[in-house]
Every structure is written in C-alpha cells, then in structure tokens.
Motif scaffolding. Structure first.
Motif, PDB file in Angstrom:
ATOM      1  N   THR A 388       0.719  -1.283   0.095  1.00 29.22           N
ATOM      2  CA  THR A 388       0.178  -0.036   0.080  1.00 29.22           C
ATOM      3  C   THR A 388       0.834   1.132  -0.257  1.00 29.22           C
ATOM      4  O   THR A 388       0.104   2.461   0.117  1.00 29.22           O
ATOM      5  N   GLU A 410      -7.247   4.040  -4.043  1.00 26.05           N
ATOM      6  CA  GLU A 410      -6.963   5.039  -2.476  1.00 26.05           C
ATOM      7  C   GLU A 410      -7.834   4.443  -1.308  1.00 26.05           C
ATOM      8  O   GLU A 410      -7.235   4.500  -0.326  1.00 26.05           O
ATOM      9  N   GLU A 413      -5.562   2.364  -0.038  1.00 26.19           N
ATOM     10  CA  GLU A 413      -4.479   3.199   0.683  1.00 26.19           C
ATOM     11  C   GLU A 413      -2.946   3.430  -0.321  1.00 26.19           C
ATOM     12  O   GLU A 413      -2.014   4.042   0.457  1.00 26.19           O
TER      13      GLU A 413
END
Length: 514
Positions: A388, A410, A413
């Motif tokens: 991530t 998103e 993350e």
C-alpha cells in the motif's frame, strides 16, 4: 480445293438448318455424329428442339420464330442433351435467316460451353464467398467497436456498484436495488463477451487438451440442456485428438450449437455429435474452400433432424443479432460467437441444411502436434498483502473509469496520481521526478498509446512496473508487445477483487521490460 460440305464437316461445332416447321433439313458431321449419334437417314426426322431443356424451350422457340418471321439475327445460351439423353449440357447458338429452295429457314451454329459455364459458376460462388467474408469482417469490426465502448461503460457500472455495496450496511433497503444493478451489468458483460467472440477479440486462455475427452465431458453435463424427448448421442474416435485453444470456448461452441439444435426439433428427435480427425492434401478437392489449408485437422460435427434452415437464411446465420426465433427467445449472438471463436483459433465452420431435413454444423480446428500440457490452469492464489505504500500512476481517458480506479486504489491506501492522456501523464511524472512504482494505463489513449507511454517512462525509471487495461483482448490492442492476462493485462469490465489481484500480481513480480 475443299468443297463447302467438307468445310462444314471440319468445323468442331454443330451447324443446323431448320425450316419454318422446326424440322431439321441440314446438318454437318459434328451435329450428326457427336450431338445426335444417328445416320444421315435418321437425321432427316429429327426435331432438334426436343433436345432442349424444358425450361429453355419457350425462349428458343421464340428466337427461332423471330429469325424466320422478322429476319433478325439471334444469339443465346441454353441447355441441351447429346445423343440418347440427359445430363444436359450448356451450349451457345447464333442463328440467322436464309432462303433455301424458296423457303425461309434458320441457319444456326451451336457450340458447347459446359466447361466455361462451370468455371463461371465456380467463380460466382467464390465471389459470393469473398463478399460474405468481407461483410462478416466489417460486421465483426462494428461488433468489436460496440463491445469495446459498452465494456468501458460496464466497467464503471460494475466497479461503482461494488464500491457502493462495500460501503452500505447490508440492512439498507437500497442494497437489493444496487445488487440487481450489479447482476444485470454482469449479465450484460456476458453479452459483450459474445460480441467480442464474434469479432475475434475475446480474451482467451489457450492450452493443449484432448478434444475427444473434453467433448465427452461437456456432453455429459449438457444433457440437462436437452429435452427428455430428444436423444443426444455422440460418436467420438478412440485416439486422442490434440488441439490448442481455450477449453471454455469449446463449451461456448457446444452449448450454442446444442441449444440451437434442440430448438430446431419440434417434438421428439435426435442430436448427434461427432468428433474425429481429418487430413487435407494439397491436391485434395476438399481444400476448395479458401478457409482450409492443406494439413491435419480435428473435426467436430453437430447434427440434428429438426426443421432445417431456408436457403435464403443460410448466408445470414452468423451475423450478430440475426435470429429466426420468436421475440424474447434468442439474442442472435449464439452462432455469431461460435463463428468468432472458430475464426479466432484459425479454424473453419460450415453449415449444411435443408428445410425439413435437419442441419449439420462442421467445424475444423488445426491439430496440435506438441505433447499435451500436464498442468491445467492454476487456481487463483490468495491475495497477498498489498504494497500500500506504492505510488501508482493511473492513465485513463474515460473519466468514470479513471475516478473508479482512483477510488479503489485510494480506499486501499495507495498513493495515486491520475492523468487522462499521455501528455498529462508525462507532465505529472516529471513533476514527481518519475518516482512511480506502478503505471496502470489503458492501452488506447488519444495522443500516445499505453505501450509507447510505458516505454518513455521506463527510460526514466527502469524499476517502474506496468499493468495495462483494455476493453479488447490483449492480442488485438497493440502489435508492439505481447500482453498477457494475469501477468500485465486486465480486461474491462472487471470486478474490484479481480483488479486488486492484478495489482498485487504485478507489484510482486519482476519488472517486465517493454
């Protein structure tokens, strides 16, 4: 010097003189020996029009009367038989009026042109085949284009409904509505896959397998598709027949052909499936079709004793959305997808049918000579922990898909940069000093395609990895690089889990040089 009679007898064509009663009063040796096979005494009683095909006779009588009554020259083509009877042969004649012994007569020269007509007929058939093939190619391009645009829309619908379902409490009353939208979008994606199959742009996972065994396994499962009053039987050869293409495509072929065969039978009947091998030599007359080159083939046939297909319908059966079924009982994509799968795998399909006598579909696939692969398609591995912290550049000219991909990444993350075309991407990459771990890009972009864009970025950042997206199959999106499903390519529309699995696969793999 040769006499007039000797000159006439030397001509390799039939010369006739017919009086106004349509009686033969003059002939040359060719007419007597080759056409009639009679003596001069017997020739005097011959009515030459009796040798003319019944369908051509009225026109020939009219032309003969016009020559005599109107004193005009006539030409034409007709069918006639030689000596004792049919088969009929094609001939051409040229006739003119002459006054003989004070009576108007027809003087005609008749020449056989059977071979010429057969060549013309063959050329006509080849021309019709070529025009039909070109038509199918154009329709295929149109179908592929429609499927491409529709897949982009479905990608946004499927992805956003999945995102919404993840965010909503299961007890929320709108969950069921969104779930229905998601299911309908998935069903629509199946339709576009059939369109892409017709256009030969379907994503395929080819492998070597035994066609005989695969067909046998499929037929055991497909018996449930067939009504109890229809007998399904198969005749499969004993030896293995190896081919190389996607086994799921074989399932599509069989299911579509079996369903069509079932629907063609009213009441009780029989469907027969045959599987075997065939070899065509360069001199074999069977290779007259331009779709079959000399070599070894696997042959799959599906025959029913149903209602058959009208001759006027046959040229259209592979066209998308063409169907003879009632409204609501067929999409018109079954045979078109079969056609596309066969052509995508360098095969050939033919349909033989007559009204009331059933239908047979014959399909040929090239035999595969290499040993059969021992391992099947590997199961999806469990998703590993996503990296991530990776920085991902997403390039997509469809704003809905760009926003969807950004939201998915998103929400897990990732650091996400976005661009709508190559120019915007290069400018952003320069701003971020090319510190990009992964490029996720559509292949078809407005200014520079995704393949070229990845090459430019990897020159600045050799460690950057790439994942390509497209609504087409990887073999059709670009000829500059071989894209591979499950390695560096994902086809639209895709679900969130499939997309994240692809991201994980690429991030945990070695850099693929473009």
């Amino acid at each position: 010097m040769a006499s007039v009679t000797e000159l006439y007898d030397a001509i390799p064509a039939s010369i006739l003189i017919i009086d106004e009663r349509m009686h033969l009063i003059g002939w040359n040796r060719f007419s007597r020996d080759t056409i009639n096979g009679l003596s001069d005494h017997e020739m005097a009683s011959v009515n030459p029009l009796k040798r003319v095909h019944p369908d051509d006779l009225p026109e020939m009588i009219r032309k003969a009367r016009d020559i005599i009554d109107l004193d005009i020259e006539e030409t034409g083509e007709f069918r006639m038989y030689h000596k004792s009877g049919p088969p009929y042969k094609w001939a051409t004649f040229r006739g003119k009026r002459a006054i003989i012994a004070g009576q108007p007569c027809v003087v005609a020269v008749v020449t056989e042109i059977t071979e010429i007509k057969e060549v013309e007929e063959q050329q006509k058939k080849l021309q019709e085949q070529l025009l039909q093939f070109q038509k199918m190619e154009l329709v295929g391009q149109l179908a592929g284009g429609i499927a491409h645009d529709f897949n982009n829309a479905l990608a946004a619908i499927i992805g956003n409904t999945e995102l919404a379902l993840k965010k909503l409490d299961p007890s929320n009353p709108v969950v069921q509505n969104i779930s229905d939208i998601h299911k309908l979008a998935l069903r629509s994606a199946d339709l576009t896959r059939q369109l892409l199959a017709f256009a030969r742009k379907q994503v395929a996972m080819p492998r070597v397998f035994n066609l005989t065994k695969e067909v046998s396994d499929c037929l055991h499962l497909y018996q449930r598709l067939i009504d109890k009053n229809i007998h399904l039987e198969w005749h499969l050869c004993d030896e293995p027949i190896q081919v190389k293409f996607d086994p799921t495509q074989l399932e599509q072929i069989l299911s579509n052909l079996l369903v069509n065969a079932r629907d063609a039978i009213d009441g009780s009947g029989c469907i027969t499936v045959r599987c075997g091998s065939a070899r065509f030599e360069p001199s074999d007359g069977k290779t007259c079709t331009p779709r079959l080159s000399p070599g070894d083939y696997a042959k799959l046939s599906v025959t029913d004793n149903g209602c058959g297909i009208e001759a006027s319908v046959l040229p259209h059966i592979y066209e998308p959305f063409f169907t003879t079924k009632e409204v609501g009982k067929g999409t018109g994509l079954g045979l078109s997808s079969v056609y596309g799968i066969v052509r995508q795998n360098n095969g050939h399909i033919e349909c033989h049918s007559e009204p009331g006598k059933g239908t047979t579909f014959d399909i040929w696939f090239p035999l595969h000579q290499e040993p059969q692969q021992k391992t099947g398609i590997p199961a999806d591995k469990p998703q590993t922990e996503l990296k991530t912290k990776a920085k991902i550049m997403v390039v997509e000219d469809e704003p809905y898909i760009l926003k969807l991909v950004q939201d998915i990444l998103e929400s897990h993350e990732f650091t996400v940069f976005t661009a709508t075309d190559a120019d915007e991407c290069l400018l952003a990459a320069k701003t971020y000093e090319y510190r990009i771990d992964l490029l996720v890009t559509d292949v078809i972009l407005p200014t520079m395609n995704g393949i070229e864009l990845s090459r430019v970025l990897q020159k600045k950042n050799p460690a950057m990895k790439c994942l390509f997206m497209s609504a087409h199959a990887p073999d059709n999106v670009n000829g500059q690089k071989k894209l591979r499903v499950g390695v560096d390519f994902i086809q639209k529309p895709f679900g969130i889990e499939d997309f994240l699995r692809a991201i994980d696969q690429v991030l945990n793999s070695k850099v693929e040089k473009i």
